[in-house]
Design an enzyme around this catalytic site. Structure first.
Site, mmCIF file in Angstrom:
data_model
loop_
_atom_site.group_PDB
_atom_site.id
_atom_site.type_symbol
_atom_site.label_atom_id
_atom_site.label_comp_id
_atom_site.label_asym_id
_atom_site.label_seq_id
_atom_site.Cartn_x
_atom_site.Cartn_y
_atom_site.Cartn_z
ATOM 1 N N LYS A 126 0.874 -1.184 0.000
ATOM 2 C CA LYS A 126 0.000 0.000 0.000
ATOM 3 C C LYS A 126 0.900 1.219 0.000
ATOM 4 O O LYS A 126 2.037 1.158 0.461
ATOM 5 C CB LYS A 126 -0.872 -0.003 1.262
ATOM 6 N N ASP A 166 -7.003 4.399 -4.758
ATOM 7 C CA ASP A 166 -7.628 4.266 -3.436
ATOM 8 C C ASP A 166 -8.264 5.625 -3.170
ATOM 9 O O ASP A 166 -8.480 6.406 -4.121
ATOM 10 C CB ASP A 166 -6.580 3.897 -2.360
HETATM 11 P P1 NDP Z 1 -13.059 7.782 -2.850
HETATM 12 O O1 NDP Z 1 -12.009 8.793 -2.636
HETATM 13 O O2 NDP Z 1 -13.589 7.573 -4.235
HETATM 14 O O3 NDP Z 1 -14.316 8.083 -1.916
HETATM 15 C C1 NDP Z 1 -14.245 8.148 -0.524
HETATM 16 C C2 NDP Z 1 -15.597 8.615 -0.054
HETATM 17 O O4 NDP Z 1 -15.706 8.496 1.350
HETATM 18 C C3 NDP Z 1 -15.840 10.079 -0.369
HETATM 19 O O5 NDP Z 1 -17.204 10.250 -0.651
HETATM 20 C C4 NDP Z 1 -15.467 10.753 0.957
HETATM 21 O O6 NDP Z 1 -16.070 12.009 1.166
HETATM 22 C C5 NDP Z 1 -16.046 9.769 1.899
HETATM 23 N N1 NDP Z 1 -15.544 9.900 3.250
HETATM 24 C C6 NDP Z 1 -14.275 10.016 3.680
HETATM 25 N N2 NDP Z 1 -14.250 10.058 5.006
HETATM 26 C C7 NDP Z 1 -15.539 9.943 5.407
HETATM 27 C C8 NDP Z 1 -16.189 9.900 6.660
HETATM 28 N N3 NDP Z 1 -15.500 9.990 7.804
HETATM 29 N N4 NDP Z 1 -17.541 9.731 6.692
HETATM 30 C C9 NDP Z 1 -18.252 9.658 5.558
HETATM 31 N N5 NDP Z 1 -17.702 9.712 4.348
HETATM 32 C C10 NDP Z 1 -16.358 9.848 4.284
HETATM 33 O O7 NDP Z 1 -12.488 6.416 -2.253
HETATM 34 P P2 NDP Z 1 -12.929 4.937 -2.589
HETATM 35 O O8 NDP Z 1 -14.396 4.872 -2.787
HETATM 36 O O9 NDP Z 1 -12.022 4.394 -3.609
HETATM 37 O O10 NDP Z 1 -12.533 4.200 -1.217
HETATM 38 C C11 NDP Z 1 -13.420 4.114 -0.110
HETATM 39 C C12 NDP Z 1 -12.936 3.014 0.828
HETATM 40 O O11 NDP Z 1 -12.908 1.763 0.124
HETATM 41 C C13 NDP Z 1 -11.546 3.183 1.408
HETATM 42 O O12 NDP Z 1 -11.509 2.617 2.698
HETATM 43 C C14 NDP Z 1 -10.677 2.339 0.464
HETATM 44 O O13 NDP Z 1 -9.469 1.938 1.071
HETATM 45 C C15 NDP Z 1 -11.612 1.179 0.233
HETATM 46 N N6 NDP Z 1 -11.340 0.379 -0.956
HETATM 47 C C16 NDP Z 1 -11.321 0.943 -2.194
HETATM 48 C C17 NDP Z 1 -11.102 0.171 -3.311
HETATM 49 C C18 NDP Z 1 -11.184 0.723 -4.694
HETATM 50 O O14 NDP Z 1 -11.141 -0.070 -5.638
HETATM 51 N N7 NDP Z 1 -11.342 2.022 -4.879
HETATM 52 C C19 NDP Z 1 -10.793 -1.268 -3.194
HETATM 53 C C20 NDP Z 1 -10.935 -1.795 -1.850
HETATM 54 C C21 NDP Z 1 -11.164 -0.964 -0.787
HETATM 55 P P3 NDP Z 1 -15.252 13.387 1.029
HETATM 56 O O15 NDP Z 1 -15.348 13.728 -0.417
HETATM 57 O O16 NDP Z 1 -15.967 14.304 1.929
HETATM 58 O O17 NDP Z 1 -13.822 13.122 1.477
#
Ligand code: NDP
Length: 446
Positions: A126, A166
């Site tokens: 990572k 990510d």
């Molecule tokens: P993104 O950056 O696309 O989206 C993250 C989202 O979560 C945004 O909407 C962000 O909002 C929101 N967010 C962050 N912190 C909080 C919080 N405390 N409460 C509510 N919403 C929050 O990331 P991903 O969708 O790619 O990743 C999301 C999760 O999934 C992470 O944990 C990542 O490690 C995991 N993951 C992702 C993979 C992938 O393929 N993308 C694969 C496996 C796991 P804001 O815009 O306000 O920051």
């Protein structure tokens, strides 16, 4: 807990006292693995666990870049190459101001087990930076990505380490990173996944984590005599994982009534209009709050944790680590939620997870339930090596099979090693661990 596991965990706490997220992940994993060490004393004799908890390599570097005002900025870059026993390091790059070594070590450690569960030949790693792409111009993001890759390129390659996206690292960032890698090395190779479709990306990679989560949850729910169809669902976050989880679970006949971002959540009792969310988040890079102004009958509430106080049957936390704590878990249990599927990495605190398990809530841990993203990334690597592109349907069918395989492995290991056959936390940790442990044993003390 087995004496060997307890000793290694204590030593880990002493040596990494300030790394709270890493210790949280390690505590859960080592507690689950305890029965394995009872059965296999040869692992202790080989110092397997001491080696397993220590990353093979951590790379930490300076990332200087110039902003639109001509001011020089400096961020910190990281790559944690955790374990390569079963394949090249594989895992995303996170760009978020909260990024530090503890968070990347917890993510890298989880990734080792997750990648093993996919059944594909990929080790775990990572990386990322405390750079915040939010509010930056495209040129600033490009300047950062080029500088980041100017150091990272010497540590990665299609057969050594293959990073991906990510939080904060989407298609735009992967494009800039790939361009700089190619310019520095002259190589056109599958060194990053999540690439655009015009330069080696795989169809269905964008959807893979969210879709895969729903496939896992459907398998889990049906194995326990229930269905997804007709159920009310909460999905936290509104990024890549959340959006495609909403899309798939809705296709499966469920109704999603809430989504969030780090500022607050929206509630739409008629069911979320995903086209509006996609327009706001994917096209305009806006805030989830804007949904309420566009869709009559919906509401916006400040504070993201409030989402767990809503009534639902199924909860899918898809935002970030520790977003779902004991208070949220208690509210979900009290409101009759019967299944939780982690789309994010470690979104539930240890206390929340314990509450779900104690109260008979079906709980799909992130390292199993969100493995669809990295699985399709590995399929992207295969397509790049073969110089071929598979259709969306081909990739999606493979993803479905992989998620079914992961669920079956978790269920089988839970039945053998868990306190109860539905403890998929133990199932995922043990099933992921055994393959890596056997490979490490075969390869000697390295
Ligand atoms: P993104 O950056 O696309 O989206 C993250 C989202 O979560 C945004 O909407 C962000 O909002 C929101 N967010 C962050 N912190 C909080 C919080 N405390 N409460 C509510 N919403 C929050 O990331 P991903 O969708 O790619 O990743 C999301 C999760 O999934 C992470 O944990 C990542 O490690 C995991 N993951 C992702 C993979 C992938 O393929 N993308 C694969 C496996 C796991 P804001 O815009 O306000 O920051």
């Amino acid at each position: 807990m087995n004496a060997y596991t307890a000793r290694v965990l204590e030593e880990l706490k002493t040596r990494n006292a300030h790394e709270s997220e890493f210790l949280q992940a390690a505590t859960e994993i080592l507690e689950s693995l305890s029965p394995v060490f009872d059965k296999r004393p040869e692992l202790e004799a080989a110092g397997l666990l001491e080696r397993f908890v220590e990353p093979e390599r951590v790379i930490l570097f300076r990332v200087p870049w110039v902003d639109d005002q001509g001011k020089t900025r400096v961020n910190r870059g990281y790559r944690v190459q955790f374990n390569s026993a079963i394949g090249p390091y594989k895992g995303g790059l996170r760009l978020h101001p909260s990024v530090n070594l503890s968070i990347l070590k917890f993510l890298g450690f989880e990734q080792v087990l997750k990648n093993s569960l996919t059944g594909l030949p990929i080790g775990g790693g990572k990386g990322g930076s405390d750079f915040d792409p939010k509010g930056k111009s495209d040129r600033e993001v490009m300047a950062f990505c080029q500088s980041f890759m100017t150091e990272l390129y010497r540590h990665i390659g299609q057969d050594t380490d293959v990073p991906a996206g990510d939080i904060g690292t989407g298609a735009r960032e992967i494009g800039y990173l790939y361009g700089q890698y190619k310019r520095l090395t002259g190589l056109y190779e599958g060194v990053l996944t999540g690439k655009g479709l015009t330069y080696g990306g795989s169809l269905a990679r964008t959807q893979a984590t969210g879709y895969g989560l729903c496939y896992f949850v459907k398998n889990m729910v049906e194995a326990n005599g229930k269905t997804v169809q007709g159920k009310t669902v909460l999905v936290s976050g509104s990024g890549n994982v959340a959006i495609y989880a909403v899309e798939k679970i809705t296709q499966m006949g469920a109704k999603v009534v809430a989504m969030s971002d780090s500022n607050g959540y929206i509630y739409d009792p008629n069911g979320i209009h995903l086209d509006v969310v996609k327009q706001i988040k994917e096209v305009e890079r806006g805030r989830i709050k804007e949904y309420a102004a566009r869709v009559p009958g919906s509401e916006y509430h400040e504070g993201c944790k409030g989402i767990w106080s809503l009534k639902c049957d199924i909860a899918l936390p898809c935002a970030t680590q520790n977003e779902l704590d004991a208070e949220g878990a208690k509210a979900l249990v009290a409101n009759g939620c019967f299944a939780v599927g982690e789309g994010a990495n470690m979104p539930s605190t240890l206390e929340a997870t314990e509450l779900f398990l104690q109260n008979g809530v079906l709980f799909a841990p992130g390292k199993a339930a969100n493995a669809g993203g990295v699985a399709v990334s590995a399929l992207e690597m295969s397509q790049n090596s073969q110089r071929l592109s598979w259709t969306f349907q081909e990739v999606d069918d493979k993803l479905k099979d992989i998620m079914k395989g992961i669920f079956d492995k978790c269920a089988e290991a839970a039945a053998t090693y868990g306190d109860k056959p539905t403890n998929y936390v133990v199932g995922a940790n043990v099933a992921g661990f055994l393959k890596v442990a056997d490979a490490m044993m075969a390869q000697g003390v390295v």
